[in-house]
Design a protein around this motif. Structure first.
Motif, PDB file in Angstrom:
ATOM      1  N   GLY A 279       8.055  40.447 -45.479  1.00 17.97           N
ATOM      2  CA  GLY A 279       7.380  40.936 -44.283  1.00 17.97           C
ATOM      3  C   GLY A 279       7.370  42.451 -44.220  1.00 17.97           C
ATOM      4  N   ARG A 280       6.244  43.025 -43.796  1.00 16.61           N
ATOM      5  CA  ARG A 280       6.095  44.481 -43.723  1.00 16.61           C
ATOM      6  C   ARG A 280       5.508  44.889 -42.379  1.00 16.61           C
ATOM      7  NH1 ARG A 280       3.218  45.427 -49.551  1.00 16.61           N
ATOM      8  NH2 ARG A 280       2.655  47.436 -48.608  1.00 16.61           N
ATOM      9  N   GLY A 281       5.792  44.120 -41.347  1.00 20.22           N
ATOM     10  CA  GLY A 281       5.252  44.423 -40.037  1.00 20.22           C
ATOM     11  C   GLY A 281       6.231  45.195 -39.178  1.00 20.22           C
ATOM     12  N   GLY A 282       6.073  45.061 -37.864  1.00 17.21           N
ATOM     13  CA  GLY A 282       6.955  45.749 -36.929  1.00 17.21           C
ATOM     14  C   GLY A 282       6.854  47.254 -37.060  1.00 17.21           C
ATOM     15  N   LEU A 283       8.003  47.921 -37.117  1.00 16.62           N
ATOM     16  CA  LEU A 283       8.054  49.378 -37.219  1.00 16.62           C
ATOM     17  C   LEU A 283       8.017  49.870 -38.662  1.00 16.62           C
ATOM     18  CD1 LEU A 283      10.760  50.236 -34.522  1.00 16.62           C
ATOM     19  CD2 LEU A 283       8.275  50.481 -34.326  1.00 16.62           C
ATOM     20  N   TYR A 284       7.981  48.937 -39.630  1.00 18.49           N
ATOM     21  CA  TYR A 284       8.055  49.372 -41.024  1.00 18.49           C
ATOM     22  C   TYR A 284       6.958  50.369 -41.404  1.00 18.49           C
ATOM     23  CZ  TYR A 284       7.593  49.542 -46.030  1.00 18.49           C
ATOM     24  OH  TYR A 284       7.445  50.000 -47.312  1.00 18.49           O
ATOM     25  N   PRO A 285       5.691  50.185 -41.007  1.00 16.27           N
ATOM     26  CA  PRO A 285       4.683  51.189 -41.386  1.00 16.27           C
ATOM     27  C   PRO A 285       5.055  52.603 -40.946  1.00 16.27           C
ATOM     28  CG  PRO A 285       3.602  49.226 -40.545  1.00 16.27           C
ATOM     29  CD  PRO A 285       5.078  49.054 -40.284  1.00 16.27           C
ATOM     30  N   PHE A 286       5.705  52.735 -39.787  1.00 18.66           N
ATOM     31  CA  PHE A 286       6.099  54.061 -39.307  1.00 18.66           C
ATOM     32  C   PHE A 286       7.316  54.587 -40.069  1.00 18.66           C
ATOM     33  CE2 PHE A 286       3.942  51.823 -35.899  1.00 18.66           C
ATOM     34  CZ  PHE A 286       2.979  52.748 -35.520  1.00 18.66           C
ATOM     35  N   VAL A 287       8.238  53.684 -40.421  1.00 14.81           N
ATOM     36  CA  VAL A 287       9.390  54.089 -41.234  1.00 14.81           C
ATOM     37  C   VAL A 287       8.922  54.564 -42.596  1.00 14.81           C
ATOM     38  CG1 VAL A 287      11.503  53.273 -42.334  1.00 14.81           C
ATOM     39  CG2 VAL A 287      10.972  52.555 -40.009  1.00 14.81           C
ATOM     40  N   ARG A 288       8.006  53.811 -43.183  1.00 18.16           N
ATOM     41  CA  ARG A 288       7.469  54.216 -44.489  1.00 18.16           C
ATOM     42  C   ARG A 288       6.777  55.573 -44.392  1.00 18.16           C
ATOM     43  NH1 ARG A 288       3.092  51.205 -48.545  1.00 18.16           N
ATOM     44  NH2 ARG A 288       2.083  53.150 -49.201  1.00 18.16           N
ATOM     45  N   ALA A 289       5.959  55.770 -43.353  1.00 16.15           N
ATOM     46  CA  ALA A 289       5.252  57.038 -43.211  1.00 16.15           C
ATOM     47  C   ALA A 289       6.225  58.197 -43.036  1.00 16.15           C
ATOM     48  CB  ALA A 289       4.284  56.965 -42.027  1.00 16.15           C
ATOM     49  N   PHE A 290       7.321  57.969 -42.315  1.00 14.60           N
ATOM     50  CA  PHE A 290       8.316  59.027 -42.163  1.00 14.60           C
ATOM     51  C   PHE A 290       8.913  59.394 -43.512  1.00 14.60           C
ATOM     52  CE2 PHE A 290      12.546  60.695 -41.543  1.00 14.60           C
ATOM     53  CZ  PHE A 290      12.374  61.618 -40.526  1.00 14.60           C
ATOM     54  N   ALA A 291       9.243  58.370 -44.331  1.00 15.85           N
ATOM     55  CA  ALA A 291       9.886  58.624 -45.623  1.00 15.85           C
ATOM     56  C   ALA A 291       8.942  59.284 -46.607  1.00 15.85           C
ATOM     57  CB  ALA A 291      10.420  57.316 -46.197  1.00 15.85           C
ATOM     58  N   THR A 292       7.694  58.842 -46.633  1.00 20.25           N
ATOM     59  CA  THR A 292       6.762  59.310 -47.654  1.00 20.25           C
ATOM     60  C   THR A 292       6.004  60.566 -47.258  1.00 20.25           C
ATOM     61  OG1 THR A 292       5.064  57.811 -46.795  1.00 20.25           O
ATOM     62  CG2 THR A 292       6.446  56.990 -48.577  1.00 20.25           C
ATOM     63  N   VAL A 293       6.023  60.916 -45.972  1.00 23.66           N
ATOM     64  CA  VAL A 293       5.279  62.098 -45.524  1.00 23.66           C
ATOM     65  C   VAL A 293       6.205  63.121 -44.864  1.00 23.66           C
ATOM     66  CG1 VAL A 293       3.456  62.952 -44.013  1.00 23.66           C
ATOM     67  CG2 VAL A 293       3.137  60.801 -45.240  1.00 23.66           C
ATOM     68  N   VAL A 294       6.777  62.777 -43.716  1.00 22.39           N
ATOM     69  CA  VAL A 294       7.548  63.752 -42.943  1.00 22.39           C
ATOM     70  C   VAL A 294       8.785  64.206 -43.717  1.00 22.39           C
ATOM     71  CG1 VAL A 294       8.734  64.197 -40.771  1.00 22.39           C
ATOM     72  CG2 VAL A 294       6.699  62.753 -40.788  1.00 22.39           C
ATOM     73  N   GLU A 295       9.590  63.249 -44.143  1.00 27.62           N
ATOM     74  CA  GLU A 295      10.822  63.608 -44.848  1.00 27.62           C
ATOM     75  C   GLU A 295      10.521  64.385 -46.121  1.00 27.62           C
ATOM     76  OE1 GLU A 295      14.387  62.946 -47.481  1.00 27.62           O
ATOM     77  OE2 GLU A 295      12.293  62.440 -47.797  1.00 27.62           O
ATOM     78  N   ARG A 296       9.505  63.942 -46.858  1.00 25.06           N
ATOM     79  CA  ARG A 296       9.134  64.647 -48.094  1.00 25.06           C
ATOM     80  C   ARG A 296       8.695  66.069 -47.810  1.00 25.06           C
ATOM     81  NH1 ARG A 296       3.648  62.820 -49.974  1.00 25.06           N
ATOM     82  NH2 ARG A 296       3.160  64.279 -48.280  1.00 25.06           N
ATOM     83  N   ASP A 297       7.798  66.252 -46.838  1.00 24.14           N
ATOM     84  CA  ASP A 297       7.276  67.589 -46.557  1.00 24.14           C
ATOM     85  C   ASP A 297       8.375  68.536 -46.088  1.00 24.14           C
ATOM     86  OD1 ASP A 297       4.807  66.677 -47.253  1.00 24.14           O
ATOM     87  OD2 ASP A 297       3.978  66.622 -45.229  1.00 24.14           O
ATOM     88  N   VAL A 298       9.228  68.051 -45.182  1.00 24.29           N
ATOM     89  CA  VAL A 298      10.282  68.912 -44.642  1.00 24.29           C
ATOM     90  C   VAL A 298      11.299  69.272 -45.722  1.00 24.29           C
ATOM     91  CG1 VAL A 298      12.177  69.037 -42.991  1.00 24.29           C
ATOM     92  CG2 VAL A 298       9.992  68.067 -42.290  1.00 24.29           C
ATOM     93  N   VAL A 299      11.692  68.292 -46.531  1.00 24.47           N
ATOM     94  CA  VAL A 299      12.691  68.561 -47.571  1.00 24.47           C
ATOM     95  C   VAL A 299      12.134  69.500 -48.626  1.00 24.47           C
ATOM     96  CG1 VAL A 299      13.976  67.503 -49.472  1.00 24.47           C
ATOM     97  CG2 VAL A 299      14.023  66.456 -47.211  1.00 24.47           C
ATOM     98  N   VAL A 300      10.903  69.263 -49.077  1.00 24.46           N
ATOM     99  CA  VAL A 300      10.319  70.137 -50.098  1.00 24.46           C
ATOM    100  C   VAL A 300      10.165  71.559 -49.557  1.00 24.46           C
ATOM    101  CG1 VAL A 300       8.224  70.591 -51.430  1.00 24.46           C
ATOM    102  CG2 VAL A 300       9.169  68.281 -51.342  1.00 24.46           C
ATOM    103  N   ALA A 301       9.744  71.691 -48.315  1.00 24.91           N
ATOM    104  CA  ALA A 301       9.631  73.027 -47.726  1.00 24.91           C
ATOM    105  C   ALA A 301      10.988  73.710 -47.648  1.00 24.91           C
ATOM    106  CB  ALA A 301       9.007  72.933 -46.338  1.00 24.91           C
ATOM    107  N   ALA A 302      12.030  72.950 -47.310  1.00 28.76           N
ATOM    108  CA  ALA A 302      13.371  73.532 -47.243  1.00 28.76           C
ATOM    109  C   ALA A 302      13.834  73.992 -48.620  1.00 28.76           C
ATOM    110  CB  ALA A 302      14.353  72.512 -46.660  1.00 28.76           C
TER     111      ALA A 302
END
Length: 723
Positions: free
Chosen positions: A383-406
């Protein structure tokens, strides 16, 4: 020198004017398209007056974005990161409305919701225009990157002499997955570092039709040094290494950063003396594990002096930390300082808008991919429903961008050692499969991040060595629950003579991205039943860490022996050992010290495993040593359970709801990689294997010492601070 300075000033003014002009044109176009956005009065105005209104509005918006936006982000550091991401659009829209109000012609106006759209488009266009104009100007590009550096370091001491090292951890990327991606041309930056020619990379092709090969094993693959030619010389070497039995980020990263992962038997385990479940991605547990490691080694960690830790579970002793879980449980100044990593990225409104838009796009992408897997009836599937799409987006976009910028900021500030973790692949592979197209796309984006870091190194005030490594791999396979219709907990209850619920309970995924999300939201990492202190009772506690299961009896204060378990539950060990989904068990024995149990009555003492591996035979070399080491831990569970493993297909059966899993023995999960520059000494001598995270720590420490790196004892560090 003076002439060159004036040329740079004129060039900068020219670019600013060009960006202003493009922004003005964008505002005019949007005013013609959007009904609630106007640049003229109700009675109409001349084209010149409308153009002046647009020009002034664009200029005021750009000036406010440059001056006011950083202050707003600094004030909002205490706001949870995801909330800040959602506020990005509204704050930008507010700045645009303010710019229109400041217009002396008093002709501009926009509905609030329209202002949000206009501001987002203008910020994105301005960012793209500025980048395009600066791409051919190294000085301009360097100045643009310098804005990401930590401002406090600009006024600090001069940059140390010698080279620095950047350690980039690609969470969950196995050695064979990396080679496969290089062979298919998915990771051209890594291929270039390995000297793989363009003719040899990219030969893998696509994975077939929309419904074919979603979780297939793929084809092709490259080996280190394969496909080299005179025109492409390798700059890096690729070395596989073998994890401990606990093949997961908590154990691996603790060993890599702090030199000791002793007494970390799994991702989650029950400690009888403390009557508490430890979970590696819970901030309080991570802080405790870090304290234990520092106490065991007497050293602050790999990054003790002049180091930075970005996006990790543990600090490594670094003074500069951002998105580090082990300090997320602390309040006040230390937490705020960790969260300041967001400021380096979100202080640029264009970056903030781009990341927010990419976040929304990634949520939509995940929903589309999940729908396709259901439509095509892909197996295995979770199953990939619920909040998973938002968790995935955080890991693959927000976390990546912030860490790489740091990391970019750390390099431009001249720090000696930087260690950063990118969790994007690990999160996606858990739910889509380690070799799926979904995971492959993530590897493409991670490769682009490595290319960006390489480019930044060319503009840093000191040379940098870029080391890329992983903490574990992932093994494919359907879940234990899917294949047998019950969870490990249900099987344990049945073997103990306890009632079994009709419906198997899904175990919670332990992906690192979930911890990052909760830390960003300043919420405790709760995992349902695992988080409270279980009362002393007769019922066993069953925990899952990938394909590794742990069974503890909380009412017995010591680690139970096989004889005690048999006396209490005569059928339990036999039921577990003979189940087709279980590979082997580890239990303490009063007669032999420790034994490995397998099907058909197999019972092998630990000191006899080298000559008679028994049920460990399929798990390959090193399995016996890994099991013996875990047996020596004070908090090893009463019964350690490793799932079945198919050596032909490399598949395991996860006790969690993951089709790509890690945490135990079996397959690619225990074979990560270390990609290091050739200018550094070889990790190990020929014929020697890299084994265990603590061994990786010693290798990385040696490289830092070779370049006069930050390896000083903890006591010396404290003396330096006192002075």
């Amino acid at each position: 020198m003076r002439a060159g300075r004036w040329r740079r000033v004129v060039s900068q003014i020219g670019r600013s004017v060009a960006v202003w002009g493009v922004s003005t044109l964008t505002m005019l176009v949007l005013a013609g398209i959007l009904p609630d956005f106007r640049l003229q009065s109700a009675d109409g105005d001349s084209a010149t007056r409308i153009a002046v209104t647009a020009a002034f509005g664009a200029g005021a918006f750009g000036l406010l974005s440059a001056l006011v936006w950083p202050l707003l982000v600094r004030l909002l550091l205490l706001v949870p990161a995801l909330v800040l991401g959602l506020l990005v659009f509204f704050l930008n829209g507010g700045l645009l409305l303010l710019a229109l109000r400041l217009n002396p012609t008093e002709q501009g106006d926009a509905a609030p919701e329209t202002a949000v759209v206009v501001a987002a488009v203008m910020s994105a266009v301005a960012s793209a225009t500025g980048a395009a104009l600066a791409v051919r100007d190294d000085d301009a590009y360097r100045r643009r990157l310098y804005r990401l550096a930590d401002r406090r370091r600009r006024f600090g001491p001069a940059c140390p002499a010698g080279a620095g090292i950047v350690f980039m951890q690609l969470d969950g990327v196995g050695h064979d997955v990396l080679l496969d991606a290089v062979g298919k041309g998915v990771m051209p930056t890594v291929a270039r570092w390995l000297g793989v020619s363009e003719n040899d990379s990219g030969s893998g092709g696509e994975n077939g039709s929309e419904c074919d090969g979603e979780n297939g094993s793929g084809s092709g693959g490259a080996s280190a040094g394969r496909g080299t030619d005179a025109g492409r010389k390798a700059t890096h070497r690729l070395t596989p290494w073998r994890t401990d039995w606990s093949s997961q980020t908590g154990a691996s990263q603790l060993g890599i950063l702090h030199g000791s992962n002793h007494d970390v038997p799994a991702f989650r385990w029950y400690e009888k003396d403390r009557q508490e479940v430890m979970v590696c991605n819970r901030p309080t547990s991570a802080a405790e594990l870090q304290r234990r490691a520092v106490r065991a080694t007497g050293d602050g960690g790999l990054l003790t002096l002049d180091g930075a830790s970005r996006g990790n579970l543990f600090s490594g002793g670094a003074d500069e930390q951002a998105l580090v879980l082990s300090i997320a449980a602390r309040r006040r100044s230390r937490e705020t300082r960790s969260r300041a990593g967001y400021f380096a990225y979100f202080s640029d409104p264009a970056n903030a808008v781009r990341t927010a838009m990419s976040f929304v796009a990634e949520v939509g992408r995940e929903m589309g991919q999940s729908t396709r897997t259901r439509f095509c009836k892909v197996r295995p599937r979770v199953g990939r429903g619920g909040l998973y799409p938002f968790v995935r987006a955080f890991a693959t976009v927000v976390e990546r961008d912030v860490v790489v910028a740091a990391v970019m900021g750390d390099m431009l500030a001249g720090r000696t050692a930087v260690y950063a973790d990118l969790v994007a692949y690990d999160e996606v592979a858990h739910h889509s499969g380690p070799m799926s197209r979904d995971a492959e796309k993530v590897l493409e984006r991670l490769d682009r991040s490595l290319a960006l870091i390489e480019t930044v190194a060319e503009h840093a005030p000191r040379p940098y060595r870029i080391v890329v490594l992983s903490d574990h791999g992932q093994s494919p396979g359907e879940t234990f629950r899917t294949r047998y219709g019950l969870t490990l907990g249900d099987l344990v209850r049945a073997g103990s003579g306890l009632p079994v619920p009709r419906r198997a309970r899904r175990t919670h995924s332990g992906a690192e991205a979930r911890a990052a999300v909760r830390a960003a939201l300043r919420r405790p990492v709760e995992e349902h039943r695992e988080q409270y202190r279980p009362a002393r009772r007769a019922e066993p506690i069953v925990l899952a860490s990938g394909n590794l299961g742990l069974i503890s009896f909380p009412d017995v204060p010591h680690r139970m022996s096989k004889e005690e378990i048999d006396a209490r539950h005569p059928a339990l060990l036999t039921t577990l050992a003979n189940h087709p989904g279980i590979g082997f068990l580890l239990v303490r024995s009063e007669e032999h010290g420790g034994v490995v149990l397998g099907p058909f009555g197999a019972e092998i003492p630990l000191d006899e495993l080298d000559g008679n591996p028994g049920p460990l035979a399929d798990f390959g070399p090193g399995a016996a040593d890994a099991v013996r080491r875990t047996h020596s831990f004070p908090h090893t569970a009463d019964i350690m359970v490793n799932s079945w493993y198919d050596p032909a297909e490399g598949e395991v059966l996860a006790f969690e709801e993951q089709i790509g899993s890690h945490g135990g023995l079996g397959g690619a999960q225990g074979r990560p990689f270390l990609l290091s520059p050739l200018v550094l000494t070889a990790p190990v001598e020929d014929g020697t294997e890299l084994t265990g995270a603590e061994h990786i720590h010693r290798v990385l420490s040696r490289w830092l010492q070779e370049m006069d790196g930050p390896q000083v004892p903890l006591a010396a560090r404290q003396e330096r601070r006192a002075a």
